[in-house]
Design a protein around this motif. Structure first.
Motif, PDB file in Angstrom:
ATOM      1  N   GLU A 213      11.055   8.828   5.465  1.00 17.65           N
ATOM      2  CA  GLU A 213       9.981   8.029   5.177  1.00 17.65           C
ATOM      3  C   GLU A 213       9.625   7.487   6.605  1.00 17.65           C
ATOM      4  O   GLU A 213      10.155   6.628   7.357  1.00 17.65           O
ATOM      5  CB  GLU A 213       9.924   6.831   4.282  1.00 17.65           C
ATOM      6  CG  GLU A 213       8.676   5.977   3.876  1.00 17.65           C
ATOM      7  CD  GLU A 213       8.899   5.051   2.872  1.00 17.65           C
ATOM      8  OE1 GLU A 213       8.574   5.465   1.743  1.00 17.65           O
ATOM      9  OE2 GLU A 213       9.426   4.045   3.033  1.00 17.65           O
ATOM     10  N   THR A 215       6.772   4.942   8.493  1.00 16.89           N
ATOM     11  CA  THR A 215       5.961   3.800   8.309  1.00 16.89           C
ATOM     12  C   THR A 215       5.420   3.405   9.755  1.00 16.89           C
ATOM     13  O   THR A 215       6.026   2.917  10.300  1.00 16.89           O
ATOM     14  CB  THR A 215       6.223   2.817   7.421  1.00 16.89           C
ATOM     15  OG1 THR A 215       6.931   3.112   6.369  1.00 16.89           O
ATOM     16  CG2 THR A 215       5.342   1.595   7.276  1.00 16.89           C
ATOM     17  N   HIS A 265       4.697   5.005  -1.442  1.00 21.13           N
ATOM     18  CA  HIS A 265       3.752   6.351  -1.564  1.00 21.13           C
ATOM     19  C   HIS A 265       2.913   6.360  -0.396  1.00 21.13           C
ATOM     20  O   HIS A 265       2.841   5.472   0.766  1.00 21.13           O
ATOM     21  CB  HIS A 265       2.687   5.880  -2.598  1.00 21.13           C
ATOM     22  CG  HIS A 265       1.990   4.744  -2.631  1.00 21.13           C
ATOM     23  ND1 HIS A 265       0.821   4.825  -1.692  1.00 21.13           N
ATOM     24  CD2 HIS A 265       1.940   3.434  -2.943  1.00 21.13           C
ATOM     25  CE1 HIS A 265       0.176   3.703  -1.870  1.00 21.13           C
ATOM     26  NE2 HIS A 265       0.737   2.793  -2.538  1.00 21.13           N
ATOM     27  N   ASP A 266       2.634   7.883   0.133  1.00 21.30           N
ATOM     28  CA  ASP A 266       1.804   8.091   1.109  1.00 21.30           C
ATOM     29  C   ASP A 266       0.602   6.984   1.132  1.00 21.30           C
ATOM     30  O   ASP A 266      -0.181   6.997   0.236  1.00 21.30           O
ATOM     31  CB  ASP A 266       1.416   9.570   1.050  1.00 21.30           C
ATOM     32  CG  ASP A 266       2.821  10.351   1.641  1.00 21.30           C
ATOM     33  OD1 ASP A 266       3.836   9.996   1.310  1.00 21.30           O
ATOM     34  OD2 ASP A 266       2.533  11.271   2.420  1.00 21.30           O
ATOM     35  N   ASN A 268      -3.010   6.254   4.140  1.00 24.25           N
ATOM     36  CA  ASN A 268      -3.492   6.300   5.547  1.00 24.25           C
ATOM     37  C   ASN A 268      -4.495   5.425   5.462  1.00 24.25           C
ATOM     38  O   ASN A 268      -5.784   5.581   5.459  1.00 24.25           O
ATOM     39  CB  ASN A 268      -4.109   7.605   5.786  1.00 24.25           C
ATOM     40  CG  ASN A 268      -4.619   7.765   7.254  1.00 24.25           C
ATOM     41  OD1 ASN A 268      -4.252   6.852   7.915  1.00 24.25           O
ATOM     42  ND2 ASN A 268      -5.299   8.932   7.347  1.00 24.25           N
ATOM     43  N   ASN A 273       0.285   3.018   7.881  1.00 30.34           N
ATOM     44  CA  ASN A 273       0.230   4.563   7.375  1.00 30.34           C
ATOM     45  C   ASN A 273       1.538   4.694   7.260  1.00 30.34           C
ATOM     46  O   ASN A 273       2.510   4.557   7.597  1.00 30.34           O
ATOM     47  CB  ASN A 273      -0.155   5.214   8.877  1.00 30.34           C
ATOM     48  CG  ASN A 273      -0.071   6.819   8.225  1.00 30.34           C
ATOM     49  OD1 ASN A 273       1.025   7.683   8.367  1.00 30.34           O
ATOM     50  ND2 ASN A 273      -1.142   7.483   8.424  1.00 30.34           N
ATOM     51  N   HIS A 275       4.210   8.254   5.761  1.00 28.50           N
ATOM     52  CA  HIS A 275       4.020   9.678   5.194  1.00 28.50           C
ATOM     53  C   HIS A 275       5.353  10.220   5.161  1.00 28.50           C
ATOM     54  O   HIS A 275       6.347   9.422   5.674  1.00 28.50           O
ATOM     55  CB  HIS A 275       3.371  10.680   6.297  1.00 28.50           C
ATOM     56  CG  HIS A 275       4.042  10.740   7.546  1.00 28.50           C
ATOM     57  ND1 HIS A 275       3.616   9.695   8.644  1.00 28.50           N
ATOM     58  CD2 HIS A 275       4.771  11.629   8.246  1.00 28.50           C
ATOM     59  CE1 HIS A 275       4.224  10.063   9.615  1.00 28.50           C
ATOM     60  NE2 HIS A 275       4.917  11.162   9.319  1.00 28.50           N
ATOM     61  N   HIS A 276       5.929  11.166   4.578  1.00 30.70           N
ATOM     62  CA  HIS A 276       7.172  11.982   4.164  1.00 30.70           C
ATOM     63  C   HIS A 276       7.450  13.084   4.621  1.00 30.70           C
ATOM     64  O   HIS A 276       6.458  13.891   4.885  1.00 30.70           O
ATOM     65  CB  HIS A 276       7.434  11.549   2.701  1.00 30.70           C
ATOM     66  CG  HIS A 276       7.350  10.184   2.316  1.00 30.70           C
ATOM     67  ND1 HIS A 276       6.135   9.732   2.017  1.00 30.70           N
ATOM     68  CD2 HIS A 276       8.227   9.284   1.950  1.00 30.70           C
ATOM     69  CE1 HIS A 276       6.404   8.297   1.608  1.00 30.70           C
ATOM     70  NE2 HIS A 276       7.580   8.156   1.678  1.00 30.70           N
ATOM     71  N   VAL A 300       4.474  14.854   0.117  1.00 31.89           N
ATOM     72  CA  VAL A 300       3.782  13.694  -0.441  1.00 31.89           C
ATOM     73  C   VAL A 300       4.299  13.068  -1.653  1.00 31.89           C
ATOM     74  O   VAL A 300       4.452  13.557  -2.635  1.00 31.89           O
ATOM     75  CB  VAL A 300       2.015  14.305  -0.747  1.00 31.89           C
ATOM     76  CG1 VAL A 300       1.258  13.135  -1.012  1.00 31.89           C
ATOM     77  CG2 VAL A 300       1.471  14.846   0.527  1.00 31.89           C
TER      78      VAL A 300
END
Length: 340
Positions: A213, A215, A265-266, A268, A273, A275-276, A300
Motif C-alpha cells: 500500500e 499512501t 481503499h484506493d 486520488n 492518494n 494505490h496498491h 485496486v
C-alpha cells in the motif's frame, strides 16, 4: 423537569455514494433528519444543523540534518440549515416524536471520505437545539461517510489481470485474476501456472500474497509530497507439504480480503492518494534446491465489495449519460413532520 429522551441525527442512507471520477460524477444528495423525542412540552429558541467537510494531513520529512513537519488543511464544505428560526418568543414543541428534515446537493467534484494514519478527509454533521436562558442546549453530531464508486460506464476494473514472464531463463510463469479490482469482503480467485522450459520436474513449495500500500500526502501548491509504504499480509500458503511435481504446475488459490486487515481503499484526491500493488512470492523446488521468485501487479482496492457496489448501481434512465444528474431535485429542508 423536562425529559428529552432522544435527540439525534439520522441519515437516509448509511453513506453517500458518488459514481464516477471528480471530473464526470453527477453528484448525489445528502438527506437526513433531526429526531427529537420529548416526554413533555419543551421550549427551544432555535434548531440548526451544520455540515462541515475538512481535509487535513500531517507528515514528516528530513533533509538529512533536520526533521521538517508539514501540515496541510483545507475546508471543503461549511453549510448551515436553520430548522427552527429564532424569534422574539421561543418555540414550544409538544411531547412526542418530531422529525426536522434537511438535504444538501453534494457535488461530485468533492473528495470521498478517507482515513489514513496521517491524514483524513471527513464530513461531519452537528445539530444544536438552543434552549432559553439557564437551560442546557442540546448537541449531537455524526460523521457523514462519502464513498466513490467507479462509473457504470467505466469497465477498466472489470478487465482481467494477466501477468506472464520467465524466471532464471528456465522457468515460465503466468498469473491470471478475473478482475483488477476487489473490495473488503471479497474473495480473489487466482490461478498461477509455472512450467519448466527444459522439461524438468518442478513443484511449488510455498505461495504468499501481500498487498503493498502506497499512501502519498501532497501539498500541490508548494510542490511538496511524501509517500509512505505499508505491507499487508493477505494469505500465507505454507501447507503445501507434499507439492505436486511435474514440468507444468497449476495452483488455484482463493485470496480473502478480510475486514480485520488494516487496508485503505484506493483514492486520488488533491491531498491524499492511495494505490496498491499485489505482491506474490513463489518458492519453487527444483531437484534438491528451492528458490523464491516475485510477481507484482497493480491492484485496486475498492471502498466496498463487488456485491455491495452492484447493489448500489445508479437507476437506469434512457437519457442517462455521464455528467447528467441521476437525481430528482431534493425536497425543501424546511419540511417538518411530528408524531405528537
Amino acid at each position: 423537569m423536562v425529559k428529552i429522551s432522544r435527540f439525534e441525527i439520522r441519515l437516509a442512507e448509511d453513506y453517500l455514494i458518488l459514481h464516477g471520477t471528480p471530473h464526470d460524477s453527477a453528484g448525489s444528495v445528502l438527506r437526513g433528519r433531526v429526531l427529537l423525542k420529548l416526554d413533555q412540552p419543551c421550549k427551544f429558541k432555535s434548531l440548526t444543523v451544520r455540515l462541515r467537510g475538512k481535509a487535513k494531513a500531517t507528515w514528516a520529512e528530513s533533509d538529512g540534518y533536520h526533521i521538517l513537519v508539514q501540515h496541510k488543511k483545507k475546508e471543503l464544505i461549511d453549510f448551515t440549515w436553520t430548522l427552527l428560526e429564532p424569534g422574539p418568543e421561543p418555540h414550544v414543541v409538544p411531547p412526542g416524536e418530531h422529525s426536522y428534515y434537511f438535504d444538501y446537493p453534494f457535488s461530485g467534484a468533492l473528495p470521498e471520505t478517507v482515513h489514513t494514519e496521517n491524514g483524513d478527509i471527513q464530513y461531519r454533521l452537528e445539530a444544536i437545539a438552543e434552549r432559553p436562558l439557564f437551560k442546557r442546549d442540546l448537541f449531537t453530531e455524526i460523521e457523514a461517510i462519502v464513498k466513490r464508486y467507479s462509473s457504470p460506464y467505466a469497465t477498466e476494473q472489470l478487465d482481467p489481470v494477466t501477468v506472464s514472464g520467465t524466471w532464471a531463463e528456465n522457468l515460465g510463469y503466468e498469473l491470471f485474476i478475473p478482475m483488477s479490482a476487489y473490495g473488503v469482503g471479497d474473495m480473489v480467485p487466482t490461478l498461477l501456472k509455472v512450467w519448466s522450459t527444459t522439461n524438468q520436474d518442478i513443484s511449488i513449495k510455498q505461495i504468499n500474497f501481500v498487498l503493498k500500500e502506497f499512501t502519498t500526502y501532497s501539498d500541490r501548491e508548494n510542490g511538496i509530497s511524501k509517500t509512505e509504504t505499508k505491507l499487508i499480509k493477505l494469505i500465507s500458503n505454507t501447507d503445501i507439504s507434499t507439492p505436486d511435481a511435474g514440468p507444468v504446475i497449476e495452483k488455484h488459490v482463493l485470496v480473502p480480503i478480510n475486514e480485520n486487515i488494516s487496508v485503505h481503499h484506493d483514492c486520488n484526491t488533491d491531498l491524499i492518494n492511495v494505490h496498491h500493488l499485489l505482491r506474490i512470492s513463489v518458492e519453487i523446488l527444483q531437484g534438491e534446491s528451492s528458490t523464491s521468485y516475485i510477481i507484482e501487479t497493480p491492484f485496486v482496492i475498492m471502498p466496498a465489495s463487488n456485491h455491495e457496489i452492484f447493489e448500489h448501481l445508479p437507476p437506469y434512465a434512457a437519457d442517462c449519460q455521464p455528467g447528467n444528474s441521476l437525481f430528482p431535485p431534493p425536497p425543501s429542508y424546511a419540511n417538518h413532520s411530528s408524531n405528537a
